[in-house]
Design a protein around this motif. Structure first.
Motif, PDB file in Angstrom:
ATOM      1  N   THR A  41       0.839  -1.190   0.000  1.00  0.00           N
ATOM      2  CA  THR A  41       0.000   0.000   0.000  1.00  0.00           C
ATOM      3  C   THR A  41       0.874   1.241   0.000  1.00  0.00           C
ATOM      4  O   THR A  41       2.041   1.204   0.416  1.00  0.00           O
ATOM      5  CB  THR A  41      -0.930   0.006   1.236  1.00  0.00           C
ATOM      6  OG1 THR A  41      -1.840   1.100   1.148  1.00  0.00           O
ATOM      7  CG2 THR A  41      -0.138   0.138   2.526  1.00  0.00           C
ATOM      8  N   LYS A  59       1.553   7.861   3.089  1.00  0.00           N
ATOM      9  CA  LYS A  59       1.226   9.291   3.072  1.00  0.00           C
ATOM     10  C   LYS A  59       2.261  10.005   3.950  1.00  0.00           C
ATOM     11  O   LYS A  59       2.191   9.958   5.179  1.00  0.00           O
ATOM     12  CB  LYS A  59      -0.193   9.493   3.617  1.00  0.00           C
ATOM     13  CG  LYS A  59      -0.740  10.893   3.481  1.00  0.00           C
ATOM     14  CD  LYS A  59      -2.167  10.928   3.993  1.00  0.00           C
ATOM     15  CE  LYS A  59      -2.801  12.294   3.828  1.00  0.00           C
ATOM     16  NZ  LYS A  59      -4.178  12.311   4.347  1.00  0.00           N
ATOM     17  N   GLN A  71      -5.017   0.790  11.941  1.00  0.00           N
ATOM     18  CA  GLN A  71      -5.978   0.859  10.838  1.00  0.00           C
ATOM     19  C   GLN A  71      -5.471   1.675   9.654  1.00  0.00           C
ATOM     20  O   GLN A  71      -5.706   1.322   8.506  1.00  0.00           O
ATOM     21  CB  GLN A  71      -7.302   1.442  11.342  1.00  0.00           C
ATOM     22  CG  GLN A  71      -8.086   0.470  12.203  1.00  0.00           C
ATOM     23  CD  GLN A  71      -9.481   0.961  12.500  1.00  0.00           C
ATOM     24  OE1 GLN A  71      -9.805   2.122  12.266  1.00  0.00           O
ATOM     25  NE2 GLN A  71     -10.325   0.086  13.014  1.00  0.00           N
ATOM     26  N   ASP A  72      -4.796   2.782   9.914  1.00  0.00           N
ATOM     27  CA  ASP A  72      -4.365   3.633   8.808  1.00  0.00           C
ATOM     28  C   ASP A  72      -2.915   4.099   8.951  1.00  0.00           C
ATOM     29  O   ASP A  72      -2.535   5.136   8.435  1.00  0.00           O
ATOM     30  CB  ASP A  72      -5.286   4.855   8.685  1.00  0.00           C
ATOM     31  CG  ASP A  72      -5.283   5.691   9.953  1.00  0.00           C
ATOM     32  OD1 ASP A  72      -4.773   5.209  10.990  1.00  0.00           O
ATOM     33  OD2 ASP A  72      -5.794   6.825   9.914  1.00  0.00           O
ATOM     34  N   THR A 124      -1.011   5.843   6.003  1.00  0.00           N
ATOM     35  CA  THR A 124      -1.334   5.237   4.710  1.00  0.00           C
ATOM     36  C   THR A 124      -2.645   5.829   4.190  1.00  0.00           C
ATOM     37  O   THR A 124      -3.385   6.481   4.924  1.00  0.00           O
ATOM     38  CB  THR A 124      -1.477   3.709   4.843  1.00  0.00           C
ATOM     39  OG1 THR A 124      -2.528   3.420   5.779  1.00  0.00           O
ATOM     40  CG2 THR A 124      -0.186   3.084   5.326  1.00  0.00           C
ATOM     41  N   TYR A 125      -2.933   5.564   2.916  1.00  0.00           N
ATOM     42  CA  TYR A 125      -4.141   6.100   2.294  1.00  0.00           C
ATOM     43  C   TYR A 125      -5.344   5.166   2.447  1.00  0.00           C
ATOM     44  O   TYR A 125      -6.457   5.561   2.129  1.00  0.00           O
ATOM     45  CB  TYR A 125      -3.894   6.337   0.804  1.00  0.00           C
ATOM     46  CG  TYR A 125      -3.020   7.543   0.517  1.00  0.00           C
ATOM     47  CD1 TYR A 125      -3.560   8.828   0.435  1.00  0.00           C
ATOM     48  CD2 TYR A 125      -1.657   7.395   0.325  1.00  0.00           C
ATOM     49  CE1 TYR A 125      -2.771   9.921   0.169  1.00  0.00           C
ATOM     50  CE2 TYR A 125      -0.853   8.494   0.044  1.00  0.00           C
ATOM     51  CZ  TYR A 125      -1.418   9.752  -0.033  1.00  0.00           C
ATOM     52  OH  TYR A 125      -0.620  10.845  -0.288  1.00  0.00           O
ATOM     53  N   GLU A 126      -5.121   3.936   2.896  1.00  0.00           N
ATOM     54  CA  GLU A 126      -6.223   2.980   2.996  1.00  0.00           C
ATOM     55  C   GLU A 126      -6.142   2.215   4.309  1.00  0.00           C
ATOM     56  O   GLU A 126      -5.120   2.225   5.003  1.00  0.00           O
ATOM     57  CB  GLU A 126      -6.188   1.988   1.818  1.00  0.00           C
ATOM     58  CG  GLU A 126      -4.938   1.144   1.762  1.00  0.00           C
ATOM     59  CD  GLU A 126      -4.954   0.151   0.625  1.00  0.00           C
ATOM     60  OE1 GLU A 126      -6.045  -0.321   0.278  1.00  0.00           O
ATOM     61  OE2 GLU A 126      -3.872  -0.154   0.088  1.00  0.00           O
ATOM     62  N   ARG A 127      -7.239   1.554   4.651  1.00  0.00           N
ATOM     63  CA  ARG A 127      -7.272   0.745   5.873  1.00  0.00           C
ATOM     64  C   ARG A 127      -6.418  -0.505   5.685  1.00  0.00           C
ATOM     65  O   ARG A 127      -6.367  -1.075   4.595  1.00  0.00           O
ATOM     66  CB  ARG A 127      -8.712   0.364   6.217  1.00  0.00           C
ATOM     67  CG  ARG A 127      -9.539   1.557   6.698  1.00  0.00           C
ATOM     68  CD  ARG A 127     -10.906   1.113   7.183  1.00  0.00           C
ATOM     69  NE  ARG A 127     -11.637   2.222   7.769  1.00  0.00           N
ATOM     70  CZ  ARG A 127     -11.554   2.602   9.029  1.00  0.00           C
ATOM     71  NH1 ARG A 127     -10.762   1.935   9.855  1.00  0.00           N
ATOM     72  NH2 ARG A 127     -12.251   3.617   9.488  1.00  0.00           N
ATOM     73  N   LEU A 128      -5.799  -0.942   6.766  1.00  0.00           N
ATOM     74  CA  LEU A 128      -4.826  -2.015   6.691  1.00  0.00           C
ATOM     75  C   LEU A 128      -5.326  -3.257   7.421  1.00  0.00           C
ATOM     76  O   LEU A 128      -6.113  -3.159   8.366  1.00  0.00           O
ATOM     77  CB  LEU A 128      -3.501  -1.564   7.316  1.00  0.00           C
ATOM     78  CG  LEU A 128      -2.915  -0.261   6.779  1.00  0.00           C
ATOM     79  CD1 LEU A 128      -1.671   0.110   7.554  1.00  0.00           C
ATOM     80  CD2 LEU A 128      -2.597  -0.394   5.291  1.00  0.00           C
TER      81      LEU A 128
END
Length: 362
Positions: free
Chosen positions: A7, A10, A126-127, A139-143
């Protein structure tokens, strides 16, 4: 089943600088270790009666601590894992080269395939992810947070940074609507199925070839290392990334569709390296991504409970009539319609090949 998860990160300016330092140390350790091991191999060839034992990754790291770190204090600004993993990867590259599986390792250039690996006090929320020395990175999305990763690999493509690690996923074994399908790969259409479905290739390189050539032409007289040269390099790298992403997206959608909806899939064992030797078709073949197609299909069939059968590359799928089984002596690439002299069958060349592949694996 173990799969890789990747992923985008950011980042702020300070975090980017820290990641660049880690990549620089990993690259320096790799290049230092490669130069040392090459010298050892040359010495062993020149003096067969006075050979030096080829070093392991542990040996290389011990020598690095003694010989390199005292002269390079910037090694202490980054995680100790970055040079350690670089030397482990170098050792593994030499093992594969000695076994004739891959070519010998090469020196790494700054800005080309920058990456490093770390382990230790890692965490995933989560992010965001936690990396030693650097700290938390968004990050830009949930992990996926169910499992704690053993290591992180952080890499750069153009001006974007990505983090990847391995996660364990349980394979599914749901019933599939189609039992058997043959898949014929081609240059005109990426894949033709024995069910009659045709999937067009992205042909992303052909689409952006002129734009890429234009950017490279504009960059030809810029002073190497200048700010304008660096900006142009980022533009070119972004376009390469876009071309690769379009191709990967097309292949992921096709391979997922095949693995989820077909119990048994038959493909041909294509000699991609030999096909790329044909200079008239090399660009079109590379643009389709045949090797990546097979790589994705192999692990997705395992993930979704499908069976992948690879038919021998000498099987004449295109020259054999799918109706009566008569085999033609010759069939040029220009003949896109297969015409059987025995039974009178007229059928699309790729569809005929895919039906033969289906029969071969049934």
């Amino acid at each position: 089943m173990i799969l890789g998860f990747k992923t985008e990160l950011k980042l702020n300016h300070q975090q980017r600088t820290q990641l660049v330092k880690h990549c620089g140390v990993a690259r320096h350790a790799w290049n230092w270790g490669l130069a040392l091991t090459q010298n050892i191999l040359k010495h062993n060839q020149a003096h067969p009666h006075d050979k030096i034992k080829f070093p392991t990754a542990v040996d290389l790291h011990k020598w690095l601590v003694v010989m390199v770190k005292p002269e390079c204090p910037w090694y202490y600004e980054v995680s100790k894992c970055a040079p350690q993993y670089a030397l482990r990867q170098l050792s593994e590259a030499w093992k594969q080269a000695f076994k004739k599986l891959k070519k010998p390792p090469k020196f790494k250039k700054k800005g080309t395939a920058d990456s490093f690996t770390v382990d230790g006090s890692l965490a995933v929320e989560q992010d965001r992810v936690k990396v030693p020395v650097i700290g938390w990175l968004k990050t830009y999305e949930r992990l996926p947070v169910e499992q704690k990763p053993k290591s992180f690999t952080i890499s750069r493509t153009a001006d974007r940074w990505f983090v990847s690690w391995k996660i364990e996923i349980e394979p599914t074994h749901e019933p599939k609507p189609v039992s058997v399908v043959g898949v014929d790969l081609g240059v005109k259409a990426l894949a033709t199925l024995s069910t009659g479905e045709v999937f067009e290739g992205a042909k992303s390189y052909r689409k952006y070839e002129k734009k890429l050539a234009r950017l490279q032409w504009l960059n030809r007289h810029k002073v190497k290392g200048s700010n304008n040269w660096k900006k142009a390099q980022i533009q070119i790298a972004r376009l390469h990334r876009q071309i690769a992403n379009i191709r990967k997206d097309t292949l992921h959608k096709l391979t997922s569709y095949l693995a989820k909806n077909h119990s048994k899939i038959g493909i041909e064992d294509l000699n991609v390296r030999g096909m790329l030797a044909n200079h008239k078709l090399a660009k079109a073949i590379a643009d389709m991504g045949f090797y990546e197609f097979r790589r994705q299909l192999e692990y997705k069939c395992e993930l979704y409970g499908s069976q992948l059968v690879v038919v021998d590359r000498w099987f004449a799928s295109s020259k054999t009539c799918s109706n009566c089984g008569t085999k033609k002596e010759t069939l040029s690439l220009a003949q896109r319609v297969f015409h059987c002299q025995c039974c009178g069958l007229e059928i699309d060349r790729d569809l005929n090949a895919s039906i033969n592949l289906e029969k071969a694996v049934s």
